[in-house]
Design a protein around this motif. Structure first.
Motif, PDB file in Angstrom:
ATOM      1  N   GLU A  10       0.717  -1.286  -0.018  1.00  0.00           N
ATOM      2  CA  GLU A  10      -0.232  -0.067  -0.005  1.00  0.00           C
ATOM      3  C   GLU A  10       0.876   1.215  -0.081  1.00  0.00           C
ATOM      4  N   ASP A  11       0.539   2.294  -1.081  1.00  0.00           N
ATOM      5  CA  ASP A  11       1.438   3.417  -1.201  1.00  0.00           C
ATOM      6  C   ASP A  11       2.956   3.309  -1.111  1.00  0.00           C
ATOM      7  N   PHE A  12       3.117   2.082  -2.006  1.00  0.00           N
ATOM      8  CA  PHE A  12       4.492   1.528  -2.147  1.00  0.00           C
ATOM      9  C   PHE A  12       5.394   2.039  -3.026  1.00  0.00           C
ATOM     10  N   THR A  13       6.456   2.743  -2.727  1.00  0.00           N
ATOM     11  CA  THR A  13       7.482   3.019  -3.743  1.00  0.00           C
ATOM     12  C   THR A  13       9.045   2.391  -3.298  1.00  0.00           C
ATOM     13  N   LYS A  64       5.295  -6.119  -8.858  1.00  0.00           N
ATOM     14  CA  LYS A  64       4.474  -5.488 -10.086  1.00  0.00           C
ATOM     15  C   LYS A  64       4.417  -4.091 -10.334  1.00  0.00           C
ATOM     16  N   GLY A  65       5.196  -3.536  -9.463  1.00  0.00           N
ATOM     17  CA  GLY A  65       5.322  -1.883  -9.549  1.00  0.00           C
ATOM     18  C   GLY A  65       4.898  -1.129  -8.443  1.00  0.00           C
ATOM     19  N   ASN A  66       5.140  -0.007  -8.404  1.00  0.00           N
ATOM     20  CA  ASN A  66       5.062   0.905  -7.280  1.00  0.00           C
ATOM     21  C   ASN A  66       3.484   1.377  -7.335  1.00  0.00           C
ATOM     22  N   GLY A  67       3.046   1.657  -6.103  1.00  0.00           N
ATOM     23  CA  GLY A  67       1.567   2.001  -5.941  1.00  0.00           C
ATOM     24  C   GLY A  67       0.836   1.036  -4.935  1.00  0.00           C
TER      25      GLY A  67
END
Length: 141
Positions: free
Chosen positions: A71-74, A101-104
């Motif tokens: 969650e809210d990941f970068t 899978k990517g940020n976000g």
């Protein structure tokens, strides 16, 4: 000859992580959790040296299935990143959930054969170069 060697080394280094492994290739899933899902574990990510990271790991129980939500990941870009559920804060005793899978906000299904209560960490790890990028220690909710 030296220039050819340098070129080949750089080419290999830049493009060696482009292919996805057969064991971790899966289709993308929804990033939503139903309102009936129960939050069971949560943790905030911290980085290893030289890596920038922020966000949270949350494990939900939804329809008798555990799901990990970033969650809210970068995180800093890296090749061949994997998402691990781990018994330790290093990639020694872990389950490879999937390719990153990517940020976000992203969602990963935890296999039903995994006893989630035995795993205390979520790791983001570069499998190709065996480099740990991020660690989220999980606490029970």
């Amino acid at each position: 000859m030296k220039n050819v060697f340098i070129f080949l080394f750089c080419f290999f280094f830049l493009f060696s992580c482009e292919n996805e492994g057969e064991l971790t290739r899966k289709s993308l899933e929804s990033t939503t959790i139903s309102s009936a899902a129960i939050l069971k574990y949560s943790g905030e990510f911290s980085s290893t040296s030289g890596i920038t990271v922020s966000g949270f790991a949350k494990i939900y129980l939804e329809n008798n299935e555990y799901k990990l939500k970033l969650e809210d990941f970068t995180v800093s870009d890296g090749p061949d990143l994997k998402v691990y559920l781990s018994k330790e804060n290093t990639p020694i005793n872990f389950v490879n959930l999937e390719n990153f899978k990517g940020n976000g906000n992203t969602l990963y299904t935890i296999p039903s054969s995994v006893n989630v209560s035995e795993y205390q960490y979520v790791l983001i790890h570069c499998q190709q170069y065996n480099h740990l990028f991020a660690i989220a220690p999980l606490t029970s909710i």
